[in-house]
Design a protein around this motif. Structure first.
Motif, PDB file in Angstrom:
ATOM      1  N   TRP A  12       7.876  -9.600   0.370  1.00 24.25           N
ATOM      2  CA  TRP A  12       6.644  -8.795   0.412  1.00 24.25           C
ATOM      3  C   TRP A  12       5.804  -8.956  -0.853  1.00 24.25           C
ATOM      4  O   TRP A  12       6.314  -9.048  -1.970  1.00 24.25           O
ATOM      5  CB  TRP A  12       7.019  -7.315   0.566  1.00 24.25           C
ATOM      6  N   LYS A  13       4.492  -8.974  -0.639  1.00 26.29           N
ATOM      7  CA  LYS A  13       3.542  -8.917  -1.760  1.00 26.29           C
ATOM      8  C   LYS A  13       2.539  -7.794  -1.460  1.00 26.29           C
ATOM      9  O   LYS A  13       2.259  -7.504  -0.288  1.00 26.29           O
ATOM     10  CB  LYS A  13       2.792 -10.242  -1.909  1.00 26.29           C
ATOM     11  N   PRO A  14       1.972  -7.152  -2.514  1.00 27.37           N
ATOM     12  CA  PRO A  14       1.041  -6.034  -2.294  1.00 27.37           C
ATOM     13  C   PRO A  14      -0.081  -6.404  -1.331  1.00 27.37           C
ATOM     14  O   PRO A  14      -0.672  -7.482  -1.441  1.00 27.37           O
ATOM     15  CB  PRO A  14       0.508  -5.754  -3.704  1.00 27.37           C
ATOM     16  N   GLY A  15      -0.354  -5.496  -0.406  1.00 24.18           N
ATOM     17  CA  GLY A  15      -1.394  -5.723   0.606  1.00 24.18           C
ATOM     18  C   GLY A  15      -0.792  -6.067   1.956  1.00 24.18           C
ATOM     19  O   GLY A  15      -1.464  -5.941   2.982  1.00 24.18           O
ATOM     20  N   GLN A  16       0.463  -6.512   1.963  1.00 23.20           N
ATOM     21  CA  GLN A  16       1.092  -6.897   3.241  1.00 23.20           C
ATOM     22  C   GLN A  16       1.702  -5.675   3.934  1.00 23.20           C
ATOM     23  O   GLN A  16       1.981  -4.656   3.306  1.00 23.20           O
ATOM     24  CB  GLN A  16       2.150  -7.961   3.006  1.00 23.20           C
ATOM     25  N   PHE A  17       1.918  -5.828   5.233  1.00 19.01           N
ATOM     26  CA  PHE A  17       2.390  -4.705   6.039  1.00 19.01           C
ATOM     27  C   PHE A  17       3.555  -5.134   6.925  1.00 19.01           C
ATOM     28  O   PHE A  17       3.905  -6.329   6.978  1.00 19.01           O
ATOM     29  CB  PHE A  17       1.231  -4.150   6.881  1.00 19.01           C
ATOM     30  N   VAL A  18       4.145  -4.164   7.598  1.00 20.60           N
ATOM     31  CA  VAL A  18       5.187  -4.450   8.591  1.00 20.60           C
ATOM     32  C   VAL A  18       4.769  -3.824   9.921  1.00 20.60           C
ATOM     33  O   VAL A  18       3.941  -2.921   9.961  1.00 20.60           O
ATOM     34  CB  VAL A  18       6.573  -3.873   8.173  1.00 20.60           C
TER      35      VAL A  18
END
Ligand code: NAD
Ligand code: FES
Length: 276
Positions: free
Chosen positions: A28-34
């Motif tokens: 994960w990197k900031p800005g990503q979602f699940v």
């Protein structure tokens, strides 16, 4: 199945969950979602990852109970399980040395804004986070924002914490002081539109993290389509961050209202939309 390691309320109707999801935590990197599914029959909902601990294999999600599925997810107890956590999805936020960045979080949208703000601070920017909420009790992640070294301005609609009013008040003041090089916003659509209008005349680069309806999260269903600069984009693979001055907010708001009646009926009947 994915274990819920900890769950606790952080504001009225808003719950923070720690979930064991080692692969997501690692990449994960900031800005990503699940995309999350509570059980095998439930609908799929997108949630921004607020934080991740790759060593421990945990991720943090914050969910607002607004419909049947978000309410079910909020009710999973510590030690419980959820069926699917798919991700990380979407493009990470742009993290560069921009100068002074104003990051605007509206209500539970602060959960989206926070990880990007922290990463920008870590990349050497001066970051001012403006958190807007209805009341003091609705402000989330204030301690985490301060601990990350960001400046924090709180704006509440009833004046019970920080300045009284909407997020656009403090943002206008920063712009008038001519100290903002870039703006990033996440929250309700009217707020993101208002932020875009506030920065448009000064042509301050402004990004918004969009939250359209999503199904697969991988660019196949078209559910998340949104018009940006006259072109059709899929928020799940082309976004979720887009140039705020180019987003068709009317179209986004219209699409997000499509299933409101079904959602209301599902909530009242205490059944998932798919079962109706
Ligand atoms: P809310 O309605 O309580 O608003 C929070 C704050 O946003 C307000 O206090 C105000 O400061 C600001 N705001 C709202 N409307 C505004 C306007 N017209 N002009 C200027 N400022 C305005 O928010 P909430 O109930 O906590 O949040 C729920 C909303 O956030 C939902 O609509 C949800 O879909 C959205 N959301 C968006 C994202 C995203 O990725 N953008 C993520 C999670 C939630
Ligand atoms: Fe299906 Fe984006 S959620 S294309």
């Amino acid at each position: 199945m994915f274990s819920v390691l900890d769950t606790r309320p952080v504001a009225p109707g808003v719950t923070r969950l720690e979930i064991a999801a080692p692969r997501v935590a690692r990449f994960w990197k900031p800005g990503q979602f699940v995309i999350v599914r509570v059980d095998g029959e439930g609908e799929r909902i997108p949630l921004t990852v607020v934080d991740a601990d790759p060593a421990a294999g945990h991720i943090t999600l914050i969910v607002q109970a607004v419909g049947y599925t978000t309410r079910r997810l909020s009710q999973v107890p510590t030690g419980g399980e959820i069926a699917d956590v798919v991700g990380p999805l979407g493009r990470p936020s742009e993290i560069e040395a921009f100068g002074h960045v104003a990051v605007v979080g509206g209500g539970v949208g602060t959960a989206v804004a926070f990880p990007t703000a922290r990463a920008l601070q870590g990349a050497g920017n001066r970051v001012t986070v403006i958190v807007g909420a209805r009341t003091a009790a609705h402000v989330i992640l204030a301690d985490e924002i301060r601990d990350a070294g960001c400046d924090l301005i709180v704006a509440t609609e009833d004046g019970s914490a920080g300045v009284k009013g909407l997020v656009t008040g403090p943002l206008e003041e920063l712009i008038e002081a001519d100290i903002v090089d870039r703006v990033i916003a996440a929250g309700p659509i009217p707020m993101m539109r208002a932020v875009a209008e506030t920065t448009r005349s000064g042509a301050i680069p402004t990004m918004v993290s969009l939250n359209p309806i999503m199904v697969d999260g991988t660019g196949m269903c078209g559910g998340c389509r949104v018009r940006v600069g006259g072109e059709m984009k899929f928020a799940c693979v082309d976004g979720p961050d887009f140039d705020a001055h180019l987003v068709d907010f009317d179209g986004l708001a219209r699409r997000n209202r499509t299933y409101l009646e079904f959602e209301r009926a599902a909530l009242e009947a205490d059944m998932p939309m798919a079962a109706r």
